[in-house]
Design an enzyme around this catalytic site. Structure first.
Site, mmCIF file in Angstrom:
data_model
loop_
_atom_site.group_PDB
_atom_site.id
_atom_site.type_symbol
_atom_site.label_atom_id
_atom_site.label_comp_id
_atom_site.label_asym_id
_atom_site.label_seq_id
_atom_site.Cartn_x
_atom_site.Cartn_y
_atom_site.Cartn_z
ATOM 1 N N ASN A 23 0.814 -1.213 0.000
ATOM 2 C CA ASN A 23 0.000 0.000 0.000
ATOM 3 C C ASN A 23 0.850 1.266 0.000
ATOM 4 O O ASN A 23 0.430 2.298 -0.524
ATOM 5 C CB ASN A 23 -0.960 -0.004 1.187
ATOM 6 C CG ASN A 23 -2.057 -1.036 1.036
ATOM 7 O OD1 ASN A 23 -2.370 -1.462 -0.073
ATOM 8 N ND2 ASN A 23 -2.651 -1.459 2.140
ATOM 9 N N ARG A 94 -7.878 -0.388 -7.215
ATOM 10 C CA ARG A 94 -8.398 0.889 -6.734
ATOM 11 C C ARG A 94 -7.320 1.956 -6.573
ATOM 12 O O ARG A 94 -7.590 3.145 -6.710
ATOM 13 C CB ARG A 94 -9.112 0.701 -5.399
ATOM 14 C CG ARG A 94 -10.330 -0.179 -5.467
ATOM 15 C CD ARG A 94 -11.193 -0.030 -4.234
ATOM 16 N NE ARG A 94 -11.700 1.322 -4.097
ATOM 17 C CZ ARG A 94 -12.771 1.793 -4.720
ATOM 18 N NH1 ARG A 94 -13.439 1.021 -5.560
ATOM 19 N NH2 ARG A 94 -13.163 3.032 -4.522
ATOM 20 N N CYS A 118 -10.555 -4.955 -5.038
ATOM 21 C CA CYS A 118 -11.350 -5.900 -4.256
ATOM 22 C C CYS A 118 -12.790 -5.415 -4.133
ATOM 23 O O CYS A 118 -13.044 -4.222 -3.977
ATOM 24 C CB CYS A 118 -10.763 -6.069 -2.858
ATOM 25 S SG CYS A 118 -9.220 -6.993 -2.813
ATOM 26 N N PRO A 124 -16.253 4.623 -1.959
ATOM 27 C CA PRO A 124 -16.361 5.662 -2.984
ATOM 28 C C PRO A 124 -15.113 6.527 -3.065
ATOM 29 O O PRO A 124 -14.316 6.594 -2.133
ATOM 30 C CB PRO A 124 -17.560 6.486 -2.512
ATOM 31 C CG PRO A 124 -17.552 6.321 -1.022
ATOM 32 C CD PRO A 124 -17.060 4.919 -0.767
ATOM 33 N N VAL A 125 -14.975 7.227 -4.210
ATOM 34 C CA VAL A 125 -13.827 8.111 -4.415
ATOM 35 C C VAL A 125 -14.205 9.572 -4.200
ATOM 36 O O VAL A 125 -13.412 10.458 -4.503
ATOM 37 C CB VAL A 125 -13.232 7.930 -5.834
ATOM 38 C CG1 VAL A 125 -12.728 6.512 -6.016
ATOM 39 C CG2 VAL A 125 -14.245 8.297 -6.902
ATOM 40 N N ASP A 126 -15.400 9.823 -3.677
ATOM 41 C CA ASP A 126 -15.846 11.211 -3.545
ATOM 42 C C ASP A 126 -14.943 12.029 -2.623
ATOM 43 O O ASP A 126 -14.789 13.241 -2.814
ATOM 44 C CB ASP A 126 -17.296 11.285 -3.067
ATOM 45 C CG ASP A 126 -17.501 10.658 -1.698
ATOM 46 O OD1 ASP A 126 -17.014 9.537 -1.494
ATOM 47 O OD2 ASP A 126 -18.158 11.285 -0.847
ATOM 48 N N LEU A 127 -14.311 11.393 -1.628
ATOM 49 C CA LEU A 127 -13.424 12.131 -0.726
ATOM 50 C C LEU A 127 -12.195 12.656 -1.470
ATOM 51 O O LEU A 127 -11.706 13.754 -1.181
ATOM 52 C CB LEU A 127 -13.000 11.250 0.447
ATOM 53 C CG LEU A 127 -14.130 10.753 1.363
ATOM 54 C CD1 LEU A 127 -13.572 9.845 2.445
ATOM 55 C CD2 LEU A 127 -14.882 11.917 1.982
ATOM 56 N N ASP A 309 -7.376 -4.574 7.481
ATOM 57 C CA ASP A 309 -6.710 -5.545 6.620
ATOM 58 C C ASP A 309 -6.164 -6.757 7.370
ATOM 59 O O ASP A 309 -5.605 -7.668 6.757
ATOM 60 C CB ASP A 309 -5.579 -4.877 5.838
ATOM 61 C CG ASP A 309 -6.085 -4.098 4.635
ATOM 62 O OD1 ASP A 309 -7.261 -4.268 4.271
ATOM 63 O OD2 ASP A 309 -5.304 -3.319 4.058
ATOM 64 N N ILE A 331 -14.684 -0.177 9.235
ATOM 65 C CA ILE A 331 -14.066 0.550 8.127
ATOM 66 C C ILE A 331 -14.807 0.317 6.812
ATOM 67 O O ILE A 331 -15.213 1.264 6.143
ATOM 68 C CB ILE A 331 -12.582 0.152 7.962
ATOM 69 C CG1 ILE A 331 -11.831 0.340 9.291
ATOM 70 C CG2 ILE A 331 -11.929 0.968 6.844
ATOM 71 C CD1 ILE A 331 -11.789 1.767 9.791
#
Length: 422
Positions: A23, A94, A118, A124-127, A309, A331
């Protein structure tokens, strides 16, 4: 499609080297887009997701060379030839969204497909988009793509308050802010070690950043960034995963490169369950103290809390614990897809919304099971190590996205595990 065969056969003993963090590396690689000078990443993990990010960056015109067997990545974005991240690549992962902020900051425009990865809840990607809008970006979502344009003169420093803690949104905003005009303050920012690692790399490139590791990060934009060489931080999720192997099977394993501060909340739960964790000169030594593991309750939280995770892997441990454990997933939605597969192995698990209740059994039984996502896949392997008989885990392409040489690392400690080519 490959599968993995696991035979439960008792204790594990030996050493396991822990790789660089997937990551972290997936955020560090797009940082090359911020500069026309070379960026070299050492201690890089050798994973399919890294190869996907390599393909994405190369499609934009960046140069990416894999050296020393993949453990060193040499990146250069001297002149980008394209600013469109296509669906065919982005859908696989992602983290692809992380090219948006750097391209927008450096060249003022970008077109990026909405991402894949996954299948864990909405995610969402709005942030990400709201943070970039706060810096003056004009965004238009059409035909499955984000069309982004910076204002004349480039992005502008801004105060960004994240309504929810988001690692990816923090990373995107952090990278974009390094080249924005003026000061950007990120509030309710993610505090994960991967954020700290990214900030350190950007600082090596010439960025002016303060406060990483806290919930408020301040960035003073600069005119340009240079090149750098940066070591990728140890993968705390791989570390936690392999710490659970001797916890589940018994025995004693040393995790080379492991550090307590990366997995503090996780270690607290292991201690409560009866697992010993000791620091060594080279990493961490993990062993089960005596007898059966004790039940513990777990609630996932943003760092420094218990990581989401590691939730699936922790559930595998608690399946044979003495007593009843409650796992609360705070989460992501829909992150108990591994539970039905563990039930096939004899586990007693009840799921109600975001809560799973696990009543420990004496022994799991080997069975054919199916991986549903990255962390679920390794949780089933861990369960198989402690089960009676054989366990066959199918759809392990998920596993290859986040764990390198898993069969080799576990078999070196005495596990009976092998890959079956599909």
């Amino acid at each position: 499609m490959d599968s993995i065969l696991v035979k439960g056969n008792g204790e594990l003993r030996g050493q396991i080297p822990i790789a660089g963090a997937k990551n972290a590396c997936l955020a560090l690689m797009p940082a090359t887009l911020l500069s026309d000078e070379p960026l070299t990443l050492t201690n890089a993990p050798r994973l399919s997701d890294i190869r996907t990010m390599t393909q994405l960056l190369q499609s934009l015109g960046a140069e990416v060379a894999s050296l020393q067997g993949g453990q060193v990545l040499a990146l250069s974005s001297h002149a980008l030839t394209d600013h469109r991240a296509d669906y065919d690549i982005v859908r696989k992962m992602r983290a692809s969204i992380l090219v948006l902020g750097p391209m927008l900051a450096r060249d003022g425009h970008a077109v990026v497909s909405l991402p894949g990865g996954c299948a864990i809840g909405a995610r969402p990607v709005d942030l990400h988009l709201k943070a970039l809008e706060a810096m003056g970006a004009e965004l238009d979502l059409r035909d499955g793509y984000i069309h982004a344009k910076a204002p004349a003169g480039g992005l502008k420093g801004a105060r960004v308050v994240f309504p929810l803690v988001s690692v990816g949104a923090t990373e995107n905003a952090l990278m974009a802010a390094t080249l924005a005009k003026g000061t950007t303050v990120l509030e309710n920012a993610a505090r994960e070690p991967e954020i700290v690692d990214l900030a350190r790399c950007l600082r090596r490139m010439g960025a002016q950043i303060e406060g990483e590791g806290s919930s408020t990060i301040t960035i003073e934009g600069v005119d340009r960034l240079g090149g750098a060489t940066h070591p990728v931080v140890t993968d705390r999720i791989e570390l936690g995963t392999y710490m659970l192997a001797p916890a589940i099977c018994g025995g004693e394993v040393e995790l080379l490169g492991g550090r307590i501060e990366l997995v503090g909340a996780f270690c607290e739960k292991l201690d409560a369950a009866g697992i010993s964790v000791e620091e060594t000169e080279r990493g961490l030594r993990v062993a089960r103290r005596n007898g059966r593991v004790k039940a513990v309750d777990v609630m996932t939280e943003p760092f420094p809390g218990f990581p989401t995770d590691l939730q699936a892997q922790m559930m595998a441990l608690l399946c044979t614990a003495e007593g009843t454990s409650v796992l609360e997933e705070r989460i992501f939605e829909n992150r108990f897809m591994h539970a039905p597969e563990l039930i096939r192995m004899g586990a007693r698990i009840e799921v109600h919304g975001g809560t799973a209740t696990v009543t420990g059994v004496e022994k799991l039984r080997g069975a054919p099971v199916m991986a549903t996502d990255l962390r679920a896949s390794v949780s089933l392997i861990l369960a198989g190590l402690a089960a009676e008989g054989e366990t066959i885990v199918s759809r392990v392409y998920h596993l290859d996205r986040g764990y390198e040489r898993v069969e080799e690392k576990l078999s070196a400690c005495g596990a009976q595990i092998r890959r079956i080519p599909g």
